[in-house]
Design an enzyme around this catalytic site. Structure first.
Site, PDB file in Angstrom:
ATOM      1  N   HIS A 138     -25.732  -3.519  15.867  1.00  0.00           N
ATOM      2  CA  HIS A 138     -24.707  -2.478  16.000  1.00  0.00           C
ATOM      3  C   HIS A 138     -23.872  -2.599  17.267  1.00  0.00           C
ATOM      4  CE1 HIS A 138     -27.290  -0.958  12.843  1.00  0.00           C
ATOM      5  NE2 HIS A 138     -26.256  -0.248  12.441  1.00  0.00           N
ATOM      6  N   MET A 153     -23.313  -9.367  11.901  1.00  0.00           N
ATOM      7  CA  MET A 153     -23.253  -8.517  10.705  1.00  0.00           C
ATOM      8  C   MET A 153     -22.468  -9.209   9.586  1.00  0.00           C
ATOM      9  SD  MET A 153     -23.079  -4.558  11.884  1.00  0.00           S
ATOM     10  CE  MET A 153     -24.618  -3.667  12.188  1.00  0.00           C
ATOM     11  N   GLY A 154     -22.605  -8.711   8.401  1.00  0.00           N
ATOM     12  CA  GLY A 154     -21.959  -9.288   7.220  1.00  0.00           C
ATOM     13  C   GLY A 154     -22.997  -9.400   6.112  1.00  0.00           C
ATOM     14  N   ARG A 155     -23.153  -8.291   5.384  1.00  0.00           N
ATOM     15  CA  ARG A 155     -24.167  -8.255   4.317  1.00  0.00           C
ATOM     16  C   ARG A 155     -23.811  -9.171   3.166  1.00  0.00           C
ATOM     17  NH1 ARG A 155     -24.037  -2.041   3.010  1.00  0.00           N
ATOM     18  NH2 ARG A 155     -22.156  -2.165   4.267  1.00  0.00           N
ATOM     19  N   GLY A 209     -20.083   3.424   7.581  1.00  0.00           N
ATOM     20  CA  GLY A 209     -20.456   2.975   8.928  1.00  0.00           C
ATOM     21  C   GLY A 209     -19.261   3.121   9.858  1.00  0.00           C
ATOM     22  N   THR A 219     -13.572  -1.474   7.957  1.00  0.00           N
ATOM     23  CA  THR A 219     -14.901  -2.060   8.034  1.00  0.00           C
ATOM     24  C   THR A 219     -14.851  -3.227   9.001  1.00  0.00           C
ATOM     25  OG1 THR A 219     -16.546  -3.456   6.929  1.00  0.00           O
ATOM     26  CG2 THR A 219     -14.423  -3.333   5.857  1.00  0.00           C
ATOM     27  N   ILE A 220     -15.879  -3.351   9.812  1.00  0.00           N
ATOM     28  CA  ILE A 220     -15.910  -4.528  10.700  1.00  0.00           C
ATOM     29  C   ILE A 220     -16.094  -5.799   9.880  1.00  0.00           C
ATOM     30  CG2 ILE A 220     -16.808  -3.241  12.689  1.00  0.00           C
ATOM     31  CD1 ILE A 220     -19.517  -4.765  12.148  1.00  0.00           C
ATOM     32  N   ASP A 221     -16.606  -5.654   8.638  1.00  0.00           N
ATOM     33  CA  ASP A 221     -16.930  -6.836   7.823  1.00  0.00           C
ATOM     34  C   ASP A 221     -15.688  -7.538   7.247  1.00  0.00           C
ATOM     35  OD1 ASP A 221     -19.529  -6.153   8.270  1.00  0.00           O
ATOM     36  OD2 ASP A 221     -19.884  -5.288   6.293  1.00  0.00           O
ATOM     37  N   ARG A 241     -22.798   8.345   5.170  1.00  0.00           N
ATOM     38  CA  ARG A 241     -22.644   7.528   3.963  1.00  0.00           C
ATOM     39  C   ARG A 241     -22.829   8.390   2.708  1.00  0.00           C
ATOM     40  NH1 ARG A 241     -22.169   2.098   5.204  1.00  0.00           N
ATOM     41  NH2 ARG A 241     -23.193   1.357   7.097  1.00  0.00           N
ATOM     42  N   ASP A 288     -14.348  -7.141   4.428  1.00  0.00           N
ATOM     43  CA  ASP A 288     -14.604  -7.610   3.062  1.00  0.00           C
ATOM     44  C   ASP A 288     -13.975  -6.717   1.985  1.00  0.00           C
ATOM     45  OD1 ASP A 288     -16.259  -5.429   3.356  1.00  0.00           O
ATOM     46  OD2 ASP A 288     -18.121  -6.476   2.851  1.00  0.00           O
ATOM     47  N   GLU A 306     -25.959 -11.833   8.528  1.00  0.00           N
ATOM     48  CA  GLU A 306     -27.213 -11.185   8.101  1.00  0.00           C
ATOM     49  C   GLU A 306     -27.475 -11.343   6.605  1.00  0.00           C
ATOM     50  OE1 GLU A 306     -26.769  -6.997   9.004  1.00  0.00           O
ATOM     51  OE2 GLU A 306     -24.848  -6.921   7.981  1.00  0.00           O
ATOM     52  N   GLN A 311     -21.947  -4.823  17.700  1.00  0.00           N
ATOM     53  CA  GLN A 311     -20.653  -5.260  17.147  1.00  0.00           C
ATOM     54  C   GLN A 311     -19.782  -4.093  16.685  1.00  0.00           C
ATOM     55  OE1 GLN A 311     -21.677  -9.022  14.518  1.00  0.00           O
ATOM     56  NE2 GLN A 311     -23.445  -7.706  14.829  1.00  0.00           N
ATOM     57  N   ARG A 312     -20.405  -2.937  16.453  1.00  0.00           N
ATOM     58  CA  ARG A 312     -19.651  -1.790  15.943  1.00  0.00           C
ATOM     59  C   ARG A 312     -19.300  -0.788  17.029  1.00  0.00           C
ATOM     60  NH1 ARG A 312     -22.648  -0.140  10.636  1.00  0.00           N
ATOM     61  NH2 ARG A 312     -22.843   1.844  11.691  1.00  0.00           N
ATOM     62  N   ASP A 346     -15.892   0.343   1.362  1.00  0.00           N
ATOM     63  CA  ASP A 346     -15.987   0.304  -0.094  1.00  0.00           C
ATOM     64  C   ASP A 346     -16.673   1.548  -0.673  1.00  0.00           C
ATOM     65  OD1 ASP A 346     -15.584  -1.243  -2.571  1.00  0.00           O
ATOM     66  OD2 ASP A 346     -17.778  -1.121  -2.656  1.00  0.00           O
ATOM     67  N   ARG A 359     -32.511 -25.351  24.304  1.00  0.00           N
ATOM     68  CA  ARG A 359     -33.022 -24.554  23.177  1.00  0.00           C
ATOM     69  C   ARG A 359     -32.010 -24.476  22.036  1.00  0.00           C
ATOM     70  NH1 ARG A 359     -35.287 -19.553  26.748  1.00  0.00           N
ATOM     71  NH2 ARG A 359     -37.441 -20.256  26.893  1.00  0.00           N
TER      72      ARG A 359
HETATM   73  O1  F6P Z   1     -20.535  -2.366   6.507  1.00  0.00           O
HETATM   74  C1  F6P Z   1     -20.563  -2.376   7.873  1.00  0.00           C
HETATM   75  C2  F6P Z   1     -21.938  -2.712   8.398  1.00  0.00           C
HETATM   76  O2  F6P Z   1     -21.857  -2.735   9.802  1.00  0.00           O
HETATM   77  C3  F6P Z   1     -22.542  -3.997   7.854  1.00  0.00           C
HETATM   78  O3  F6P Z   1     -22.065  -5.149   8.484  1.00  0.00           O
HETATM   79  C4  F6P Z   1     -24.009  -3.753   8.100  1.00  0.00           C
HETATM   80  O4  F6P Z   1     -24.808  -4.515   7.230  1.00  0.00           O
HETATM   81  C5  F6P Z   1     -24.147  -2.294   7.802  1.00  0.00           C
HETATM   82  O5  F6P Z   1     -22.880  -1.710   8.039  1.00  0.00           O
HETATM   83  C6  F6P Z   1     -25.191  -1.599   8.649  1.00  0.00           C
HETATM   84  O6  F6P Z   1     -25.288  -0.296   8.220  1.00  0.00           O
HETATM   85  P1  F6P Z   1     -26.080   0.851   8.992  1.00  0.00           P
HETATM   86  O7  F6P Z   1     -25.289   1.207  10.207  1.00  0.00           O
HETATM   87  O8  F6P Z   1     -26.159   1.962   8.013  1.00  0.00           O
HETATM   88  O9  F6P Z   1     -27.409   0.264   9.376  1.00  0.00           O
END
Ligand code: F6P
Length: 341
Positions: free
Chosen positions: A272, A173-175, A15, A129-131, A76, A133, A226, A274-275, A107, A166
């Protein structure tokens, strides 16, 4: 001492993430200074397998520092899953006269890189990675930008949530890990933060909202990663390499919450956003430092290593220390989050 390589290659895989162009630019400048030619392979491993590259002299990276995305493109693609992938990579490198690669990835990309190192391909890694991790480094570039974007969104949602009394469920994000959720939740003053590392109870979330209401706080902000899951197993845990469906967990939680609290609930999925876009100054600097160090490693033929940030210092670690494991949220950060949630 072995002579320095005459020509190197670089690719960006996985990503995309703000700061990739800053790494490419830094590697290009460092190589130019050292008299090493550089080419960039297109679309991650796909370009190396297919032999698609572009020259990367200083002119080619002019103006890219503030740009998001990657001028090389990304994918990928796992080269080990492509028929004859390794043979084709070897052929491309030989035909192009490329003596080593700088592989910028998360990774997936770096796991493939490690396997290729074990099969004799010469390369060094740069973690992205933005995550945040990835093991072997305290921080990855892209994370700071993603946190800044999520924090700004939370700030904006505060005012509209308060105006309408509300609950806003904000999905970030963050799988597999809650780095973005915890950092943006703390920075944005969220009332509830939910992360994959600590499964949550819907009733506890609702009680937190009711408790705020008893204090006259009739709105709340819930930040959820997420990959967060309830502790009763009502939602499945995301597999290591699996994609999560954006919005799935936040929609589910909002529906569940509306059963036990009266308050109107809305969900916002940042996805996205965030990316995309320009990297923060912090990420530009980290990416630049990583790029310069990666070029130095490749010129010194220190194959199989990955650049890393430890404290405030840039160093390098064996690629094997970084991949196929998960760097989960620092428990000390979680303790801070719990003071406010
Ligand atoms: O690993 C980075 C990431 O942005 C995750 O936070 C997110 O779950 C995933 O990639 C989304 O992937 P794609 O862009 O393939 O939908």
């Amino acid at each position: 001492m072995e002579r320095a390589p005459r020509k190197l290659g670089i690719l960006t895989g996985g990503g995309d993430c703000p700061g990739l162009n800053a790494v490419i630019r830094a590697v290009a400048h460092r190589c130019a200074r050292k008299g090493v030619e550089l080419v960039g392979y297109r679309d991650g491993w796909e370009g190396v397998v297919a032999g698609e590259s572009m020259a990367l002299d200083r002119g080619a990276v002019k103006g890219v520092l503030p740009l998001g995305g990657t001028i090389l493109g990304t994918s990928r693609t796992d080269p080990l899953m492509v028929p004859d992938g390794v043979v084709r990579i070897r052929r491309t490198l030989t035909e192009d006269g490329v003596e080593g690669l700088v592989v910028v990835g998360g990774d997936g990309t770096l796991s493939a890189a490690l396997e290729l190192v074990e099969r004799g391909i010469r390369l060094v890694g740069v973690p992205k990675t933005i995550d945040n991790d990835l093991c072997g480094t305290d921080f990855t570039f892209g994370f700071d930008t993603a946190v800044a974007i999520a924090t700004e969104a939370i700030d904006r949602l505060h005012t509209t949530a308060e105006a309408h009394n509300r609950v806003m469920v904000v999905e970030v994000m963050g799988r597999h890990t809650g780095w973005i959720a915890a950092y943006s939740g703390i920075a944005g003053g969220a009332d509830v933060i939910l992360v994959p590392e600590y499964p949550f109870e819907v009733e506890a979330v609702c009680e937190r909202i009711r408790e705020r209401q008893r204090r006259g706080r009739n709105f709340s902000i819930v930040v959820i990663a997420e990959g967060a899951r309830p502790s009763d197993g009502a939602r499945e845990v995301v597999e290591r390499r699996a994609r999560v469906r954006p919005g799935e967990i936040s929609d589910w939680l909002a529906r569940e919450m509306e059963r036990c609290i009266e308050t109107e609930t809305r969900t916002v999925v940042l996805g996205h956003i965030q990316r995309g876009g320009s990297p923060s100054a912090h990420d530009r600097i980290l990416a630049t430092r990583f790029g310069v160090h990666a070029a130095d490693l490749a010129v010194a033929r220190e194959w199989g290593r990955m650049v890393s940030l430890r404290g405030t210092e840039i160093m390098d670690v064996p690629l094997a220390d970084a991949v196929r494991k998960l760097k989960t949220l620092d428990p000390a950060i979680w303790e801070i989050a719990k003071v406010f949630t």
